[in-house]
Design a protein around this motif. Sequence first.
Motif, mmCIF file in Angstrom:
data_model
loop_
_atom_site.group_PDB
_atom_site.id
_atom_site.type_symbol
_atom_site.label_atom_id
_atom_site.label_comp_id
_atom_site.label_asym_id
_atom_site.label_seq_id
_atom_site.Cartn_x
_atom_site.Cartn_y
_atom_site.Cartn_z
ATOM 1 N N VAL A 178 -20.729 4.631 -6.431
ATOM 2 C CA VAL A 178 -21.239 5.560 -7.440
ATOM 3 C C VAL A 178 -20.872 5.014 -8.809
ATOM 4 N N ASP A 179 -21.902 4.715 -9.598
ATOM 5 C CA ASP A 179 -21.729 4.110 -10.919
ATOM 6 C C ASP A 179 -21.517 5.199 -11.971
ATOM 7 N N ASP A 180 -20.813 4.854 -13.043
ATOM 8 C CA ASP A 180 -20.609 5.772 -14.182
ATOM 9 C C ASP A 180 -20.020 7.103 -13.725
ATOM 10 N N PHE A 181 -19.129 7.067 -12.740
ATOM 11 C CA PHE A 181 -18.622 8.303 -12.143
ATOM 12 C C PHE A 181 -17.919 9.161 -13.189
ATOM 13 N N ALA A 236 -12.107 1.008 -12.051
ATOM 14 C CA ALA A 236 -12.245 1.409 -13.453
ATOM 15 C C ALA A 236 -13.134 0.406 -14.172
ATOM 16 N N GLU A 237 -14.124 0.916 -14.898
ATOM 17 C CA GLU A 237 -15.031 0.059 -15.665
ATOM 18 C C GLU A 237 -14.551 -0.052 -17.102
ATOM 19 N N GLY A 238 -14.884 -1.144 -17.754
ATOM 20 C CA GLY A 238 -14.617 -1.267 -19.187
ATOM 21 C C GLY A 238 -13.141 -1.406 -19.524
HETATM 22 CA CA CA Z 1 -21.219 1.713 -15.029
#
Ligand code: CA
Length: 280
Positions: A178-181, A236-238
Amino acid sequence: AKEHGRNNYQFFSHDMNTRAVERQLIENNLRRALESHEFRLHYQPKVDLKTNRITGVEALLRWEHPEWGLVLPERFIMIAEECGLIIPIGRWVLNEACEQAVRWRNEGISPVSIAVNVSALEFRHRDFFEHALAILQTTGVDPTCLQLELTESVLMRDVATSATLLAQFKAMGVQIAVDDFGTGYSSLSYLNQFPIDVLKIDQSFVRAIDTAQDSDGGIVSAVIGMGKNLNQRVIAEGVEDAGQFAFLDAHGCNEGQGYFFSKPVNAGQMQAMLNTGACI
Ligand code: CA
Ligand code: C2E
Ligand code: CA
Ligand code: CA
Protein backbone atom coordinates in the motif's frame (compact mmCIF):
# COMPACT_ATOMS: atom_id res chain seq x y z
CA ALA A 1 -13.66 46.08 -31.67
CA LYS A 2 -10.50 44.50 -32.98
CA GLU A 3 -8.49 45.67 -29.98
CA HIS A 4 -11.16 44.46 -27.62
CA GLY A 5 -10.99 41.05 -29.23
CA ARG A 6 -7.24 40.89 -28.81
CA ASN A 7 -7.46 41.77 -25.14
CA ASN A 8 -10.06 39.13 -24.68
CA TYR A 9 -7.79 36.60 -26.31
CA GLN A 10 -4.90 37.53 -24.05
CA PHE A 11 -7.07 37.26 -20.99
CA PHE A 12 -7.85 33.68 -21.86
CA SER A 13 -4.41 32.71 -23.04
CA HIS A 14 -2.84 33.54 -19.72
CA ASP A 15 -4.67 31.13 -17.47
CA MET A 16 -6.80 28.32 -18.74
CA ASN A 17 -5.64 28.42 -22.30
CA THR A 18 -1.91 28.10 -21.62
CA ARG A 19 -2.58 25.22 -19.34
CA ALA A 20 -4.82 23.55 -21.90
CA VAL A 21 -2.22 24.10 -24.63
CA GLU A 22 0.55 22.68 -22.45
CA ARG A 23 -1.62 19.72 -21.56
CA GLN A 24 -2.39 19.07 -25.23
CA LEU A 25 1.29 19.40 -26.11
CA ILE A 26 2.25 16.82 -23.48
CA GLU A 27 -0.52 14.48 -24.62
CA ASN A 28 0.56 14.69 -28.27
CA ASN A 29 4.18 14.02 -27.34
CA LEU A 30 3.19 11.16 -25.02
CA ARG A 31 1.49 9.42 -27.95
CA ARG A 32 4.85 9.26 -29.71
CA ALA A 33 7.01 8.58 -26.68
CA LEU A 34 6.44 4.82 -26.43
CA GLU A 35 7.29 4.05 -30.08
CA SER A 36 10.26 6.40 -29.92
CA HIS A 37 11.59 4.61 -26.83
CA GLU A 38 11.71 7.77 -24.76
CA PHE A 39 10.74 6.12 -21.47
CA ARG A 40 13.26 4.83 -18.94
CA LEU A 41 12.97 3.24 -15.55
CA HIS A 42 15.01 4.53 -12.68
CA TYR A 43 15.35 2.54 -9.48
CA GLN A 44 15.46 3.54 -5.85
CA PRO A 45 16.62 1.07 -3.18
CA LYS A 46 14.62 0.06 -0.13
CA VAL A 47 16.92 -0.61 2.80
CA ASP A 48 16.57 -2.79 5.89
CA LEU A 49 17.01 -0.36 8.80
CA LYS A 50 18.66 -2.99 11.00
CA THR A 51 21.22 -4.37 8.55
CA ASN A 52 21.50 -1.51 5.99
CA ARG A 53 21.11 -4.14 3.28
CA ILE A 54 19.09 -3.45 0.14
CA THR A 55 15.87 -5.51 0.24
CA GLY A 56 14.35 -4.32 -3.00
CA VAL A 57 13.97 -1.48 -5.46
CA GLU A 58 11.11 0.69 -6.64
CA ALA A 59 10.87 1.31 -10.37
CA LEU A 60 10.14 4.97 -11.15
CA LEU A 61 9.18 6.12 -14.62
CA ARG A 62 11.28 8.74 -16.43
CA TRP A 63 10.56 10.38 -19.78
CA GLU A 64 13.56 11.52 -21.78
CA HIS A 65 12.07 13.91 -24.28
CA PRO A 66 14.39 14.67 -27.24
CA GLU A 67 13.95 18.45 -26.79
CA TRP A 68 12.58 19.00 -23.29
CA GLY A 69 15.04 16.68 -21.56
CA LEU A 70 14.07 14.70 -18.48
CA VAL A 71 10.36 14.94 -17.64
CA LEU A 72 9.29 13.75 -14.18
CA PRO A 73 6.09 11.73 -13.62
CA GLU A 74 4.27 14.55 -11.86
CA ARG A 75 4.23 16.42 -15.18
CA PHE A 76 2.69 13.62 -17.25
CA ILE A 77 1.23 10.69 -15.27
CA MET A 78 -2.10 12.44 -14.64
CA ILE A 79 -2.38 13.42 -18.29
CA ALA A 80 -1.54 9.86 -19.33
CA GLU A 81 -4.34 8.65 -17.06
CA GLU A 82 -6.83 11.16 -18.41
CA CYS A 83 -6.23 10.19 -22.04
CA GLY A 84 -5.88 6.46 -21.39
CA LEU A 85 -2.23 6.29 -22.47
CA ILE A 86 -1.36 5.06 -18.98
CA ILE A 87 -2.54 1.58 -20.08
CA PRO A 88 0.15 0.97 -22.75
CA ILE A 89 2.69 2.96 -20.71
CA GLY A 90 1.93 0.89 -17.58
CA ARG A 91 2.37 -2.31 -19.57
CA TRP A 92 5.73 -1.09 -20.80
CA VAL A 93 6.74 -0.28 -17.20
CA LEU A 94 5.74 -3.70 -15.87
CA ASN A 95 7.44 -5.51 -18.73
CA GLU A 96 10.64 -3.46 -18.46
CA ALA A 97 10.81 -3.94 -14.68
CA CYS A 98 10.37 -7.71 -15.03
CA GLU A 99 12.98 -7.87 -17.81
CA GLN A 100 15.37 -5.91 -15.61
CA ALA A 101 14.82 -8.30 -12.71
CA VAL A 102 15.72 -11.19 -15.02
CA ARG A 103 18.80 -9.37 -16.34
CA TRP A 104 20.01 -8.80 -12.78
CA ARG A 105 19.33 -12.42 -11.91
CA ASN A 106 21.39 -13.49 -14.96
CA GLU A 107 24.21 -11.22 -13.76
CA GLY A 108 24.33 -13.32 -10.62
CA ILE A 109 22.79 -10.72 -8.34
CA SER A 110 20.83 -12.28 -5.51
CA PRO A 111 17.11 -11.75 -6.04
CA VAL A 112 15.61 -8.49 -4.85
CA SER A 113 12.00 -7.45 -5.11
CA ILE A 114 11.09 -4.97 -7.81
CA ALA A 115 8.16 -2.72 -6.98
CA VAL A 116 6.03 -1.20 -9.74
CA ASN A 117 3.50 1.60 -9.30
CA VAL A 118 0.03 0.81 -10.57
CA SER A 119 -2.40 3.64 -11.23
CA ALA A 120 -6.15 3.50 -10.64
CA LEU A 121 -6.99 3.18 -14.31
CA GLU A 122 -4.55 0.30 -14.83
CA PHE A 123 -5.78 -1.60 -11.79
CA ARG A 124 -9.41 -1.18 -12.89
CA HIS A 125 -8.70 -2.21 -16.48
CA ARG A 126 -10.47 -5.47 -17.28
CA ASP A 127 -7.33 -7.05 -18.75
CA PHE A 128 -4.89 -5.98 -16.06
CA PHE A 129 -4.44 -9.39 -14.45
CA GLU A 130 -4.31 -11.22 -17.77
CA HIS A 131 -1.65 -8.86 -19.12
CA ALA A 132 0.41 -9.00 -15.96
CA LEU A 133 0.27 -12.78 -16.09
CA ALA A 134 1.44 -12.77 -19.72
CA ILE A 135 4.35 -10.49 -18.80
CA LEU A 136 5.33 -12.75 -15.89
CA GLN A 137 5.30 -15.74 -18.21
CA THR A 138 7.14 -14.24 -21.18
CA THR A 139 9.86 -12.62 -19.05
CA GLY A 140 10.21 -15.65 -16.78
CA VAL A 141 10.58 -13.45 -13.72
CA ASP A 142 10.05 -15.07 -10.32
CA PRO A 143 6.59 -13.71 -9.33
CA THR A 144 7.64 -13.53 -5.68
CA CYS A 145 10.16 -10.86 -6.74
CA LEU A 146 7.42 -8.63 -8.13
CA GLN A 147 5.66 -6.16 -5.87
CA LEU A 148 2.70 -4.02 -6.92
CA GLU A 149 2.34 -0.61 -5.24
CA LEU A 150 -1.26 0.58 -4.98
CA THR A 151 -2.62 3.55 -3.07
CA GLU A 152 -5.38 3.23 -0.49
CA SER A 153 -7.82 5.17 -2.67
CA VAL A 154 -7.27 2.77 -5.58
CA LEU A 155 -7.94 -0.21 -3.32
CA MET A 156 -10.94 1.35 -1.58
CA ARG A 157 -12.77 2.47 -4.71
CA ASP A 158 -14.33 -0.95 -5.14
CA VAL A 159 -13.42 -3.14 -2.21
CA ALA A 160 -14.88 -6.39 -3.55
CA THR A 161 -13.16 -6.14 -6.94
CA SER A 162 -9.88 -5.13 -5.29
CA ALA A 163 -10.02 -8.10 -2.93
CA THR A 164 -10.63 -10.53 -5.81
CA LEU A 165 -7.81 -9.09 -7.91
CA LEU A 166 -5.35 -9.01 -5.04
CA ALA A 167 -6.19 -12.63 -4.21
CA GLN A 168 -5.39 -13.60 -7.82
CA PHE A 169 -2.02 -11.89 -7.63
CA LYS A 170 -1.30 -13.38 -4.20
CA ALA A 171 -2.03 -16.84 -5.56
CA MET A 172 0.73 -16.20 -8.11
CA GLY A 173 3.13 -15.17 -5.34
CA VAL A 174 3.15 -11.46 -6.26
CA GLN A 175 3.60 -9.09 -3.30
CA ILE A 176 1.22 -6.23 -2.57
CA ALA A 177 2.23 -2.89 -1.07
CA VAL A 178 0.00 0.00 0.00
CA ASP A 179 1.61 3.21 -1.26
CA ASP A 180 1.35 6.62 0.45
CA PHE A 181 -0.16 4.92 3.50
CA GLY A 182 -1.92 7.29 5.88
CA THR A 183 -2.95 9.86 3.29
CA GLY A 184 -6.14 8.13 2.14
CA TYR A 185 -9.39 7.47 3.90
CA SER A 186 -9.23 3.72 4.15
CA SER A 187 -10.74 1.92 7.05
CA LEU A 188 -8.42 -0.42 8.86
CA SER A 189 -11.04 -3.15 8.90
CA TYR A 190 -11.07 -3.11 5.09
CA LEU A 191 -7.31 -2.98 4.84
CA ASN A 192 -7.27 -6.04 7.03
CA GLN A 193 -9.33 -7.95 4.46
CA PHE A 194 -6.81 -7.41 1.70
CA PRO A 195 -3.76 -9.68 1.42
CA ILE A 196 -1.28 -6.84 1.95
CA ASP A 197 2.41 -7.55 2.53
CA VAL A 198 3.83 -4.06 2.91
CA LEU A 199 2.70 -0.65 4.14
CA LYS A 200 4.64 2.32 2.79
CA ILE A 201 4.35 5.25 5.19
CA ASP A 202 3.87 8.41 3.17
CA GLN A 203 6.81 10.79 3.15
CA SER A 204 4.74 13.63 4.61
CA PHE A 205 4.69 11.76 7.95
CA VAL A 206 8.43 11.09 7.81
CA ARG A 207 9.08 14.77 7.07
CA ALA A 208 7.04 15.72 10.15
CA ILE A 209 9.43 13.88 12.49
CA ASP A 210 11.23 16.48 14.63
CA THR A 211 9.05 19.31 13.42
CA ALA A 212 6.38 21.21 15.31
CA GLN A 213 3.73 19.23 13.42
CA ASP A 214 4.76 15.99 15.08
CA SER A 215 7.29 16.97 17.71
CA ASP A 216 7.32 13.60 19.45
CA GLY A 217 6.92 11.58 16.25
CA GLY A 218 3.61 10.32 17.62
CA ILE A 219 1.95 10.15 14.22
CA VAL A 220 4.75 8.16 12.63
CA SER A 221 5.02 5.71 15.50
CA ALA A 222 1.23 5.27 15.45
CA VAL A 223 1.31 4.47 11.73
CA ILE A 224 4.16 2.00 12.29
CA GLY A 225 2.08 0.45 15.07
CA MET A 226 -0.91 0.07 12.74
CA GLY A 227 1.20 -1.81 10.23
CA LYS A 228 2.61 -4.06 12.94
CA ASN A 229 -0.88 -4.81 14.23
CA LEU A 230 -1.95 -5.80 10.73
CA ASN A 231 1.14 -8.05 10.48
CA GLN A 232 2.60 -6.13 7.60
CA ARG A 233 6.13 -5.02 6.82
CA VAL A 234 6.45 -1.26 7.21
CA ILE A 235 8.58 0.89 4.90
CA ALA A 236 9.11 4.61 5.48
CA GLU A 237 9.25 6.74 2.33
CA GLY A 238 11.22 9.95 1.91
CA VAL A 239 13.87 9.27 4.57
CA GLU A 240 16.28 12.18 4.16
CA ASP A 241 18.40 12.37 7.29
CA ALA A 242 20.05 10.36 10.05
CA GLY A 243 17.61 11.66 12.68
CA GLN A 244 14.63 10.29 10.81
CA PHE A 245 16.48 7.01 10.24
CA ALA A 246 17.23 6.64 13.97
CA PHE A 247 13.68 7.50 14.98
CA LEU A 248 12.14 5.04 12.51
CA ASP A 249 14.49 2.26 13.55
CA ALA A 250 13.84 2.89 17.24
CA HIS A 251 10.09 2.69 16.65
CA GLY A 252 10.16 -0.62 14.85
CA CYS A 253 9.94 0.46 11.23
CA ASN A 254 11.40 -2.35 9.09
CA GLU A 255 12.72 -0.56 6.05
CA GLY A 256 13.42 2.88 4.65
CA GLN A 257 13.56 4.50 1.23
CA GLY A 258 14.74 8.01 0.47
CA TYR A 259 17.55 10.37 -0.44
CA PHE A 260 19.38 9.48 2.80
CA PHE A 261 20.10 6.10 1.22
CA SER A 262 20.01 6.97 -2.47
CA LYS A 263 18.13 8.99 -5.06
CA PRO A 264 16.49 7.02 -7.86
CA VAL A 265 19.28 5.99 -10.27
CA ASN A 266 19.50 4.31 -13.67
CA ALA A 267 19.70 0.54 -14.06
CA GLY A 268 23.50 0.48 -14.37
CA GLN A 269 24.03 2.51 -11.22
CA MET A 270 21.45 0.41 -9.39
CA GLN A 271 23.26 -2.75 -10.45
CA ALA A 272 26.51 -1.43 -8.97
CA MET A 273 24.72 -0.88 -5.65
CA LEU A 274 23.08 -4.30 -5.78
CA ASN A 275 26.48 -5.89 -6.36
CA THR A 276 27.63 -4.68 -2.98
CA GLY A 277 24.16 -5.11 -1.46
CA ALA A 278 24.35 -1.79 0.33
CA CYS A 279 24.10 1.88 -0.50
CA ILE A 280 25.51 3.49 2.66
CA1 CA B 1 4.63 6.80 -2.15
P1 C2E C 1 5.60 7.53 -5.29
O1 C2E C 1 5.20 6.19 -5.77
O2 C2E C 1 5.15 7.92 -3.92
O3 C2E C 1 7.19 7.57 -5.42
C1 C2E C 1 8.04 8.23 -4.52
C2 C2E C 1 8.48 9.58 -5.06
O4 C2E C 1 9.26 10.25 -4.06
C3 C2E C 1 9.39 9.50 -6.28
O5 C2E C 1 9.14 10.63 -7.09
C4 C2E C 1 10.78 9.59 -5.67
O6 C2E C 1 11.78 10.05 -6.56
C5 C2E C 1 10.54 10.58 -4.56
N1 C2E C 1 11.48 10.46 -3.46
C6 C2E C 1 12.20 9.37 -3.09
N2 C2E C 1 12.94 9.62 -1.99
C7 C2E C 1 12.71 10.90 -1.64
C8 C2E C 1 13.19 11.76 -0.59
O7 C2E C 1 13.98 11.37 0.28
N3 C2E C 1 12.69 13.02 -0.55
C9 C2E C 1 11.79 13.48 -1.47
N4 C2E C 1 11.38 14.74 -1.36
N5 C2E C 1 11.32 12.71 -2.48
C10 C2E C 1 11.77 11.43 -2.56
P2 C2E C 1 8.95 10.50 -8.68
O8 C2E C 1 9.89 9.49 -9.23
O9 C2E C 1 8.99 11.89 -9.24
O10 C2E C 1 7.48 9.92 -8.83
C11 C2E C 1 6.36 10.64 -8.39
C12 C2E C 1 5.11 9.79 -8.44
O11 C2E C 1 4.79 9.44 -9.79
C13 C2E C 1 5.26 8.46 -7.70
O12 C2E C 1 5.08 8.67 -6.31
C14 C2E C 1 4.15 7.66 -8.35
O13 C2E C 1 2.91 7.97 -7.78
C15 C2E C 1 4.16 8.18 -9.77
N6 C2E C 1 4.91 7.23 -10.63
C16 C2E C 1 6.25 7.10 -10.81
N7 C2E C 1 6.53 6.09 -11.68
C17 C2E C 1 5.33 5.57 -12.05
C18 C2E C 1 4.93 4.50 -12.92
O14 C2E C 1 5.74 3.77 -13.52
N8 C2E C 1 3.58 4.27 -13.05
C19 C2E C 1 2.66 5.02 -12.38
N9 C2E C 1 1.35 4.74 -12.56
N10 C2E C 1 2.98 6.02 -11.55
C20 C2E C 1 4.31 6.29 -11.38
CA1 CA D 1 5.31 4.18 -5.06
CA1 CA E 1 15.21 14.88 11.57
